[in-house]
Each structure stands twice: as structure tokens, then as C-alpha cells.
Scaffold this active site. Structure first.
Site, mmCIF file in Angstrom:
data_model
loop_
_atom_site.group_PDB
_atom_site.id
_atom_site.type_symbol
_atom_site.label_atom_id
_atom_site.label_comp_id
_atom_site.label_asym_id
_atom_site.label_seq_id
_atom_site.Cartn_x
_atom_site.Cartn_y
_atom_site.Cartn_z
ATOM 1 N N SER A 65 35.813 -73.774 41.905
ATOM 2 C CA SER A 65 34.693 -73.273 41.113
ATOM 3 C C SER A 65 34.956 -71.883 40.554
ATOM 4 O O SER A 65 34.121 -71.336 39.845
ATOM 5 C CB SER A 65 33.414 -73.218 41.979
ATOM 6 O OG SER A 65 33.599 -72.322 43.056
ATOM 7 N N CYS A 66 36.113 -71.301 40.891
ATOM 8 C CA CYS A 66 36.389 -69.939 40.436
ATOM 9 C C CYS A 66 37.837 -69.809 40.046
ATOM 10 O O CYS A 66 38.708 -69.913 40.888
ATOM 11 C CB CYS A 66 36.065 -68.930 41.540
ATOM 12 S SG CYS A 66 36.521 -67.241 41.108
ATOM 13 N N GLY A 67 38.082 -69.588 38.762
ATOM 14 C CA GLY A 67 39.447 -69.457 38.300
ATOM 15 C C GLY A 67 39.893 -68.026 38.165
ATOM 16 O O GLY A 67 41.021 -67.766 37.779
#
Length: 285
Positions: free
Chosen positions: A118-120
Site C-alpha cells: 500500500s506504500c511505494g
């Protein structure tokens, strides 16, 4: 190699009735990205299009912009040692080798982070470090391409029709590239929305299609800052999402010349930046 989906047993309750049955789940596995043999990042992704994912990630990092800057992409053999002292390939470690003379930004070399599905962009030290200057900034032609609200309104359904794995699992994000007339160019699915975009961008770079100056990027879910940045880094002029953008995504869109559309649901939408590219419906009388 990991599969896109896996089967797991589940206790199912429906209208007071209890049963046990297998359920299809989207696969999620870690993938380490190495740059010239040096560990760079680990991302949680859905296996598949791994080379494109690694290359697209490096486009977002400002490392790659042209296919001739890329020498090769390979899986790292023997990445895990078994009990007998031998080794086997998990297909979860990808090494990207750059062409001779291609410089790597110091910020990228210092990154070496773990990113979730969910977090790049976890691990960035500051906002300034994230706002990498793109070689394909879309603001050079703020009125091109032009896309109508009628075309935009069709994109969520067109994207949904191509989410084949989502139909089986209900747990996958998707990203697609369209022409300004609404013709589908490419679509990718992944447990992480940022991975789906990286897969699109990585495929485009390897096929020599960057910058994506005549495209619309449509994403499931919300339009986060990281997705806006990935669009800018690939030269995408229009980013549309079915849900809300973040405040930083809007700020980046306004600063870079990106057209940002959120809450795209049927004929309804909000245009947060770059309205010059949007052809509005004619008002009666």
C-alpha cells in the site's frame, strides 16, 4: 515462481448457514529489487511482470528514462539456500543492470527500503527528496492531450472489465493506460496500486514508448501522491482515479502540470488540477 492466485480453506457463513470451502486469494510475495547487483528495495507484490515492475520502479526513481539506458534485467539465481546446503531460485529477487555510463542518483543509492503493497514511497527522508525532477514533465503542453468528460466517464467500467484476477479474488488493484479517445493501451493488476502503475511504466520503457505524452492513466482506488509522482515521472499528462486524491497529490499535479481527476464515477467527477485538458459538456442554452 509464485502464482497470481492461491487457494486457502475458509469457514463461510451465509444467511445463518455454515460451511467450509476453498477460497481463491490474490498472491502476495516479497520481491527484492537490486540495482547493478546492489540491494535497493523490497516491495510486496503480486508475482508476474516482475521485470516491468523493477524497471518501472527505477523510472519513478529518476534512474531510467530511455530503453538504451537499460542493459539487462534478470532473476538472481540461487537466492535461497536449502537445508542440504544447495540453493534454488525463488524468482523473488530481480537485478537491473544499467548500460555503461548511466549515472545513478545519490538519493536512489541511499534509499534501500522496504515498501508494503500500500506504500511505494516509504522511507523517503523528506518531501523534497520525493519530488524528483522528471525528464518527461507533462506541463510542457498544458492543453494537450484533450480528453472529454464523456470519455473519462467510460474509463472506470472499461478498467473493471479487464480486471480478470479481481473477478476471482476481489482483492486486487488495477491501472490502465488509455488513449485520449478511450482506447485501451495496456492494463496491469497487482496487490499494490503503485506496483500496477510501475508494471505499466516498465513495459512502456522496455518497448520504447516513454514519454507517455498522449495517454490517460486510470487507477482503481485513490490518487495518492506516489501515483501522481509516478505519472509525472513517466510523462503521463492525465491521471484519473475512482476515489479521492490526497492533498499532496493535488499540490504535485498543480506544480507539474498534471491533470488530476478524482471521484470518477459514471458521469460525475472532480477535476483538481489541469482542467485545460478536459473538454466539458456543453451547457444547455
Amino acid at each position: 515462481m509464485g502464482r497470481v492466485t492461491e487457494r486457502r480453506g475458509v469457514l463461510r457463513v451465509r444467511d445463518g448457514r455454515v460451511s467450509r470451502r476453498p477460497d481463491t486469494l490474490v498472491a502476495e510475495e516479497p520481491m527484492e529489487i537490486r540495482l547493478n547487483g546492489r540491494p535497493l528495495a523490497v516491495t510486496m507484490r503480486t508475482p508476474g511482470d516482475d521485470f516491468a515492475l523493477a524497471v518501472g520502479f527505477l523510472v519513478s526513481e529518476g534512474v531510467l528514462a530511455h530503453p538504451d539506458e537499460l542493459r539487462q534485467v534478470t532473476y538472481c539465481a540461487g537466492s535461497v539456500t536449502d537445508d542440504g546446503g544447495g540453493s534454488y531460485n525463488t524468482y523473488n529477487t530481480v537485478d537491473v543492470r544499467l548500460a555503461d555510463g548511466v549515472a545513478v542518483p545519490e538519493m536512489t543509492l541511499e534509499r534501500n527500503v522496504y515498501t508494503t503493497s500500500s506504500c511505494g514511497l516509504c522511507g523517503k527522508a523528506s518531501l523534497d527528496a520525493v519530488r524528483t525532477r522528471s525528464r518527461w514533465a507533462p506541463g510542457g503542453a498544458v492543453d494537450r492531450p484533450r480528453v472529454s468528460t464523456a470519455t473519462l466517464s467510460r474509463l472506470p467500467d472499461l478498467l473493471r472489465e479487464r480486471q480478470r484476477v479481481f473477478d476471482r479474488t476481489g482483492g486486487l488493484h488495477a491501472a490502465a493506460l488509455f488513449t485520449p479517445d478511450g482506447e485501451l493501451i495496456d492494463v496491469r493488476e497487482d496487490v499494490g496500486r503503485h506496483n500496477a502503475v510501475d508494471k505499466l511504466v516498465g513495459r512502456a520503457l522496455r518497448e520504447g514508448r516513454l514519454p507517455l505524452a498522449e495517454t490517460v492513466l486510470m487507477v482503481s482506488g485513490r490518487a495518492s501522491f506516489e501515483l501522481a509522482q509516478k505519472a509525472v515521472m513517466a510523462g503521463v499528462p492525465v491521471l484519473a482515479a475512482v476515489s479521492a486524491p490526497s492533498s499532496l497529490a493535488v499540490d504535485l499535479a498543480q506544480e507539474s502540470g498534471l491533470t488530476l481527476v478524482g471521484f470518477l464515477r459514471g458521469a460525475s467527477m472532480n477535476v483538481y488540477a489541469g482542467e485545460e485538458r478536459v473538454v466539458l459538456p456543453e451547457e444547455p442554452g
